[in-house]
Scaffold this motif. Sequence first.
Motif, PDB file in Angstrom:
ATOM      1  N   LEU A  55       0.823  -1.207   0.000  1.00 23.05           N
ATOM      2  CA  LEU A  55       0.000   0.000   0.000  1.00 23.05           C
ATOM      3  C   LEU A  55       0.862   1.265   0.000  1.00 23.05           C
ATOM      4  N   GLY A  56       1.988   1.225   0.719  1.00 26.52           N
ATOM      5  CA  GLY A  56       2.907   2.358   0.703  1.00 26.52           C
ATOM      6  C   GLY A  56       3.450   2.626  -0.690  1.00 26.52           C
ATOM      7  N   CYS A  57       3.741   1.569  -1.428  1.00 24.31           N
ATOM      8  CA  CYS A  57       4.233   1.726  -2.808  1.00 24.31           C
ATOM      9  C   CYS A  57       3.178   2.359  -3.694  1.00 24.31           C
ATOM     10  N   LEU A  58       1.928   1.975  -3.519  1.00 24.41           N
ATOM     11  CA  LEU A  58       0.854   2.558  -4.336  1.00 24.41           C
ATOM     12  C   LEU A  58       0.715   4.054  -4.075  1.00 24.41           C
ATOM     13  N   VAL A  59       0.792   4.462  -2.810  1.00 19.74           N
ATOM     14  CA  VAL A  59       0.687   5.879  -2.476  1.00 19.74           C
ATOM     15  C   VAL A  59       1.807   6.680  -3.130  1.00 19.74           C
ATOM     16  N   VAL A  60       3.028   6.167  -3.053  1.00 19.58           N
ATOM     17  CA  VAL A  60       4.178   6.853  -3.640  1.00 19.58           C
ATOM     18  C   VAL A  60       4.060   6.904  -5.165  1.00 19.58           C
ATOM     19  N   ALA A  61       3.564   5.833  -5.773  1.00 19.68           N
ATOM     20  CA  ALA A  61       3.398   5.814  -7.231  1.00 19.68           C
ATOM     21  C   ALA A  61       2.434   6.900  -7.690  1.00 19.68           C
ATOM     22  N   VAL A  62       1.327   7.055  -6.982  1.00 19.65           N
ATOM     23  CA  VAL A  62       0.341   8.103  -7.328  1.00 19.65           C
ATOM     24  C   VAL A  62       0.958   9.490  -7.180  1.00 19.65           C
ATOM     25  N   ALA A  63       1.739   9.691  -6.121  1.00 15.06           N
ATOM     26  CA  ALA A  63       2.383  10.992  -5.907  1.00 15.06           C
ATOM     27  C   ALA A  63       3.366  11.313  -7.034  1.00 15.06           C
ATOM     28  N   THR A  64       4.127  10.318  -7.484  1.00 13.77           N
ATOM     29  CA  THR A  64       5.110  10.522  -8.551  1.00 13.77           C
ATOM     30  C   THR A  64       4.427  10.858  -9.873  1.00 13.77           C
ATOM     31  N   VAL A  65       3.395  10.104 -10.222  1.00 11.63           N
ATOM     32  CA  VAL A  65       2.662  10.359 -11.471  1.00 11.63           C
ATOM     33  C   VAL A  65       2.070  11.767 -11.470  1.00 11.63           C
ATOM     34  N   THR A  66       1.511  12.179 -10.353  1.00  7.24           N
ATOM     35  CA  THR A  66       0.926  13.517 -10.245  1.00  7.24           C
ATOM     36  C   THR A  66       1.985  14.605 -10.443  1.00  7.24           C
ATOM     37  N   LEU A  67       3.140  14.419  -9.823  1.00  5.08           N
ATOM     38  CA  LEU A  67       4.223  15.399  -9.926  1.00  5.08           C
ATOM     39  C   LEU A  67       4.636  15.636 -11.376  1.00  5.08           C
ATOM     40  N   TYR A  68       4.890  14.562 -12.109  1.00  5.09           N
ATOM     41  CA  TYR A  68       5.390  14.716 -13.482  1.00  5.09           C
ATOM     42  C   TYR A  68       4.285  15.120 -14.455  1.00  5.09           C
ATOM     43  N   ALA A  69       3.049  14.774 -14.161  1.00  4.48           N
ATOM     44  CA  ALA A  69       1.943  15.227 -15.007  1.00  4.48           C
ATOM     45  C   ALA A  69       1.783  16.746 -14.922  1.00  4.48           C
ATOM     46  N   LEU A  70       2.010  17.305 -13.746  1.00  7.44           N
ATOM     47  CA  LEU A  70       1.863  18.745 -13.554  1.00  7.44           C
ATOM     48  C   LEU A  70       2.953  19.550 -14.267  1.00  7.44           C
ATOM     49  N   THR A  71       4.121  18.946 -14.502  1.00  9.16           N
ATOM     50  CA  THR A  71       5.230  19.675 -15.129  1.00  9.16           C
ATOM     51  C   THR A  71       5.459  19.288 -16.591  1.00  9.16           C
ATOM     52  N   GLY A  72       4.566  18.466 -17.164  1.00  8.67           N
ATOM     53  CA  GLY A  72       4.749  17.984 -18.532  1.00  8.67           C
ATOM     54  C   GLY A  72       4.738  19.088 -19.577  1.00  8.67           C
ATOM     55  N   ARG A  73       3.805  20.042 -19.458  1.00  2.24           N
ATOM     56  CA  ARG A  73       3.725  21.120 -20.454  1.00  2.24           C
ATOM     57  C   ARG A  73       4.965  22.003 -20.432  1.00  2.24           C
ATOM     58  N   LEU A  74       5.488  22.248 -19.255  1.00  5.31           N
ATOM     59  CA  LEU A  74       6.688  23.079 -19.147  1.00  5.31           C
ATOM     60  C   LEU A  74       7.878  22.384 -19.797  1.00  5.31           C
ATOM     61  N   THR A  75       7.985  21.078 -19.616  1.00  2.00           N
ATOM     62  CA  THR A  75       9.050  20.307 -20.254  1.00  2.00           C
ATOM     63  C   THR A  75       8.956  20.397 -21.764  1.00  2.00           C
ATOM     64  N   THR A  76       7.749  20.277 -22.306  1.00  2.00           N
ATOM     65  CA  THR A  76       7.551  20.365 -23.757  1.00  2.00           C
ATOM     66  C   THR A  76       7.939  21.748 -24.287  1.00  2.00           C
TER      67      THR A  76
END
Length: 285
Positions: free
Chosen positions: A140-161
């Motif tokens: 369950l701890g791994c699932l929480v961290v996975a969701v946090a990581t996906v959210t982080l990089y989704a929020l910065t995707g447009r800036l990277t592009t």
Amino acid sequence: MRALLKRFAGRFALTMSLVVLEAAGWILFPLFIGRAIDSVLADSTRGLYEFGALALATMLIAIVRRLVDSRAYAKIYVGLGEEMVGGDEESDTSTRTARLAMLREIVEFFENSLPALVNSLIGLAGTVLILWLLNVPVFLGCLVVAVATVTLYALTGRLTTRYNEGFNDQYERQVDAVHSGDPRRLREHLRAMMRWNIRLSDLEAANFGINWVFMTGLLVFAVAAAAEQTLEYGAVFAIVMYVFQFVESMLGIPLYYQQWLRLREISGRLAGVGVEAGVEVGASA
């Protein structure tokens, strides 16, 4: 992406089959190491022989995969490169030279990064599944961290592009800047490229730092939870090793996502110059 996979389906099928077999071997390493530890503690050598056989088989598959990859992707690059240069008669030499280098980035992604990405994704799925069977709180701890990581990089995707677009715009002017013989123009060009590169690097560093905070918290929690709920030393070791594999995947996979964003931007530049069927990453991914 789909267009390139479809065009060279046979070569991709062979290389990806070897990648999957190699990934399966790596997934089993912590489990077999844990079994070997418990086997030795029980005065048996069976676990050691099983681990040795797994290591040798995985090594042989990895060697064969790399030998096949280098030859398959060399042919793909030569073919697409000839088509691109031959079909891009309207662009100047600077632009065509830059785009040929960008094409090489796409081919190298399939040759080097895609196998590593598939390996990481398979390893991530296998790791989470095994952790679910071994220790539910850690799972369950791994699932929480996975969701946090996906959210982080989704929020910065447009800036990277946007940063990649600025870098590639400047990169296409490089040959002209060198050919001009004007030191001032060349200096301004190189400084402009490095400004975009620094912005990309700073964004990557910030994302990595935040992500590493997530991973550190998970590692501390996993060690405590594994030691508290598991009695066998080999099982505790296996759980901790699998969490390390999970952390490695969750730190690496976002980098492939950023690379994909760059290749999607590049593919828009290469579309319409004779290799549309091969390099339309963004339009068909």
